[in-house]
Design a protein around this motif. Structure first.
Motif, PDB file in Angstrom:
ATOM      1  N   ALA A  27       0.866  -1.190   0.000  1.00  0.00           N
ATOM      2  CA  ALA A  27       0.000   0.000   0.000  1.00  0.00           C
ATOM      3  C   ALA A  27       0.897   1.232   0.000  1.00  0.00           C
ATOM      4  O   ALA A  27       2.066   1.154   0.350  1.00  0.00           O
ATOM      5  CB  ALA A  27      -0.882  -0.014   1.237  1.00  0.00           C
ATOM      6  N   ARG A  69      -4.734  11.406  -7.699  1.00  0.00           N
ATOM      7  CA  ARG A  69      -5.497  10.238  -8.165  1.00  0.00           C
ATOM      8  C   ARG A  69      -4.551   9.116  -8.560  1.00  0.00           C
ATOM      9  O   ARG A  69      -4.759   7.963  -8.202  1.00  0.00           O
ATOM     10  CB  ARG A  69      -6.340  10.682  -9.378  1.00  0.00           C
ATOM     11  CG  ARG A  69      -7.215   9.619  -9.973  1.00  0.00           C
ATOM     12  CD  ARG A  69      -8.565   9.583  -9.262  1.00  0.00           C
ATOM     13  NE  ARG A  69      -9.418   8.525  -9.807  1.00  0.00           N
ATOM     14  CZ  ARG A  69      -9.377   7.259  -9.396  1.00  0.00           C
ATOM     15  NH1 ARG A  69      -8.548   6.898  -8.449  1.00  0.00           N
ATOM     16  NH2 ARG A  69     -10.191   6.356  -9.921  1.00  0.00           N
ATOM     17  N   ALA A  72      -2.926   7.430  -5.610  1.00  0.00           N
ATOM     18  CA  ALA A  72      -3.790   6.644  -4.729  1.00  0.00           C
ATOM     19  C   ALA A  72      -3.639   5.147  -4.993  1.00  0.00           C
ATOM     20  O   ALA A  72      -4.053   4.315  -4.192  1.00  0.00           O
ATOM     21  CB  ALA A  72      -5.247   7.063  -4.911  1.00  0.00           C
ATOM     22  N   ASP A  73      -3.051   4.797  -6.143  1.00  0.00           N
ATOM     23  CA  ASP A  73      -2.742   3.403  -6.465  1.00  0.00           C
ATOM     24  C   ASP A  73      -3.986   2.511  -6.563  1.00  0.00           C
ATOM     25  O   ASP A  73      -3.945   1.344  -6.202  1.00  0.00           O
ATOM     26  CB  ASP A  73      -1.740   2.806  -5.451  1.00  0.00           C
ATOM     27  CG  ASP A  73      -1.139   1.503  -5.976  1.00  0.00           C
ATOM     28  OD1 ASP A  73      -0.767   1.478  -7.163  1.00  0.00           O
ATOM     29  OD2 ASP A  73      -1.058   0.517  -5.223  1.00  0.00           O
ATOM     30  N   ASP A  74      -5.105   3.059  -7.050  1.00  0.00           N
ATOM     31  CA  ASP A  74      -6.256   2.184  -7.256  1.00  0.00           C
ATOM     32  C   ASP A  74      -6.658   2.129  -8.736  1.00  0.00           C
ATOM     33  O   ASP A  74      -7.724   1.632  -9.081  1.00  0.00           O
ATOM     34  CB  ASP A  74      -7.437   2.619  -6.369  1.00  0.00           C
ATOM     35  CG  ASP A  74      -7.846   4.059  -6.624  1.00  0.00           C
ATOM     36  OD1 ASP A  74      -7.161   4.749  -7.406  1.00  0.00           O
ATOM     37  OD2 ASP A  74      -8.852   4.491  -6.035  1.00  0.00           O
ATOM     38  N   ASP A  76      -5.358   0.897 -12.733  1.00  0.00           N
ATOM     39  CA  ASP A  76      -4.351   0.003 -13.291  1.00  0.00           C
ATOM     40  C   ASP A  76      -3.323   0.844 -14.056  1.00  0.00           C
ATOM     41  O   ASP A  76      -3.557   2.024 -14.345  1.00  0.00           O
ATOM     42  CB  ASP A  76      -4.974  -1.126 -14.113  1.00  0.00           C
ATOM     43  CG  ASP A  76      -5.583  -0.656 -15.422  1.00  0.00           C
ATOM     44  OD1 ASP A  76      -4.960   0.197 -16.082  1.00  0.00           O
ATOM     45  OD2 ASP A  76      -6.660  -1.149 -15.784  1.00  0.00           O
ATOM     46  N   GLN A  80      -3.448   4.855 -15.287  1.00  0.00           N
ATOM     47  CA  GLN A  80      -2.541   5.878 -14.755  1.00  0.00           C
ATOM     48  C   GLN A  80      -1.825   6.576 -15.895  1.00  0.00           C
ATOM     49  O   GLN A  80      -1.704   7.810 -15.937  1.00  0.00           O
ATOM     50  CB  GLN A  80      -1.512   5.223 -13.815  1.00  0.00           C
ATOM     51  CG  GLN A  80      -2.110   4.720 -12.512  1.00  0.00           C
ATOM     52  CD  GLN A  80      -1.110   3.915 -11.700  1.00  0.00           C
ATOM     53  OE1 GLN A  80      -0.326   3.141 -12.249  1.00  0.00           O
ATOM     54  NE2 GLN A  80      -1.136   4.092 -10.386  1.00  0.00           N
TER      55      GLN A  80
END
Ligand SMILES: [Zn+2]
Length: 427
Positions: A27, A69, A72-74, A76, A80
């Motif tokens: 995370a 955004r 936030a690493d949510d 793919d 990104q």
């Protein structure tokens, strides 16, 4: 010369590396920095752009909300990429983006493109396993050891790898007159300026014997000029602690504590690293003080003739003025950390001008200024390329013979750092 530079290990005099255990996290690793901003280190390919390249993208028009955004690493990797694409294209030739590309190429053999970002992302996540710091820094970046100014453990990071990651003792926020977590650690209930000086004494007694230097990054919030104080600013300190100090009173306390800490650093044999020149990120009001950094330091240097001042980042864009300072004062040293990606052509030119007007023993040549080792790798590639270009250029101009240039390589890449900083100390 190019082959010699490639084969010679650096002593890296400036990074902000978090401890390896935090970089392994799947995370984002979030932490607060002293000047009230928070940072997050994300896993995956975006980690390569974090910090500096992302600031260039924002300068090119990337909305800050889009940068958040992505961090936030949510999403793919391709999503990104889509968000960043036009801004990344605009910044392809900046040193910050070139450094990110160089990391991907050196670590994974892949160019940084839309059709490779998913593969780079997978490999980045696979790379971050226990032990990867040592392997990445030593094998991929050719670094013997790093000096680390920790951002998430202040004022001093008790590193799990003190032989590889030697730590600076940070003077900020310490010299700002209020450091709640440190005060709590000392058990000293700070009621007066004398109490606070006892906190500072505790800090130096505990950490200075293991520190490699002291580091002051307050250029991010104020000018570098420091007014000498005749008497300790006891009343201003009390008002500062109550949150009632005027700007002048706050300055008086900071200046007094700074001078006090320079004295302590010198007594402990620790060089004083000062941030000079450009400020990372975007939109900082303290950028206005950039134009006077070098001039502001003259009185500071004169007042502490026994201190060693390490002026960082070649004070860009005032690097030519910095040459006058380092040529003039025996106790001034220049560090090219960050410069090879910040202003790559200026750095090559600066290294050449330095060697033709100031002692070669006063130039430190490498620091990536990075939070993770993945980013250090690309910076080390640019730095080796830049240093080789500088030395080869001086050979072409018949200023150096090839033998002289070869003699300078180990001096510039690790010898000066070995001589100017305390020997590695542990325990
Ligand atoms: Zn830095």
């Amino acid at each position: 010369v190019t082959a010699a530079v490639d084969a010679t290990p650096w002593i890296d005099t400036h990074e902000h590396l978090i401890e390896e255990r935090h970089a392994l996290s799947v995370a984002p690793y979030e932490f607060a920095v002293w000047r009230g901003v928070s940072e997050a280190v994300v896993p995956g390919w975006v980690r390569l752009l974090q910090g500096y390249a992302m600031s260039d993208l924002i300068s090119a028009g990337l909305p800050p909300a889009a940068a958040l955004r992505v961090a936030a690493d949510d999403l793919d990797p391709r999503e990104q990429w889509e968000l960043l694409d036009p801004f990344l294209a605009a910044c392809r030739s900046t040193g910050f983006v070139r450094a990110a590309e160089a990391s991907a190429l050196r670590l994974f053999g892949l160019p940084l493109r839309a059709d490779t970002c998913a593969e780079i992302d997978a490999q980045m996540r696979a790379l971050a396993r226990p032990g990867y710091y040592r392997a990445t820094l030593r094998d991929a970046a050719g670094i013997e050891r790093c000096h680390v100014n920790s951002l998430d453990a202040d004022p001093f990071c008790e590193s799990a790898m003190p032989d590889l990651l030697q730590q600076d003792l940070s003077l900020v926020p310490l010299v700002l007159g209020c450091h709640p977590s440190l005060e709590e650690r000392t058990g000293i209930d700070v009621m007066t300026l004398d109490d606070y000086l006892a906190v500072i004494r505790w800090c130096f007694e505990r950490y200075a014997p293991r520190a490699i230097a002291v580091k002051c990054p307050w250029a991010y919030v104020r000018p570098l000029a420091v007014e000498p104080t005749a008497d300790p600013p006891d009343r201003a300190f009390l008002r500062l602690r109550r949150g009632e100090a005027s700007a002048t009173e706050r300055r008086a306390v900071e200046d007094f504590l700074f001078d006090h800490c320079i004295g302590l650093a010198t007594a402990h044999g620790l060089p004083v690293k000062l941030h000079t020149g450009y400020l990372a990120s975007n939109g900082l009001p303290a950028l206005r003080h950039l134009t006077t950094h070098v001039a502001d330091l003259v009185d500071v240097i004169l007042r502490h003739p026994h201190a060693t001042f390490v002026l960082m980042h070649m004070a860009w864009p005032h690097q030519e003025q910095l040459l006058a300072l380092v040529k003039h004062f025996p106790n001034v040293v220049v560090d090219l950390c960050w410069a090879w990606s910040l202003a790559p052509l200026a750095a090559v030119e600066f290294a050449q001008r330095f060697l033709t007007c100031a002692p070669a023993t006063k130039l430190l040549c490498f620091g990536g200024d990075a939070v993770t080792p993945e980013a250090v790798v690309g910076h080390s590639v640019l730095a080796r390329r830049g240093l080789a270009a500088a030395l080869n250029g001086l050979i072409d101009r018949a200023w150096l013979t090839e033998a002289e240039a070869l003699d300078l390589v180990p001096v510039l890449m690790h010898g000066n750092a070995e001589r100017l900083f305390p020997a590695p100390r542990t325990g």
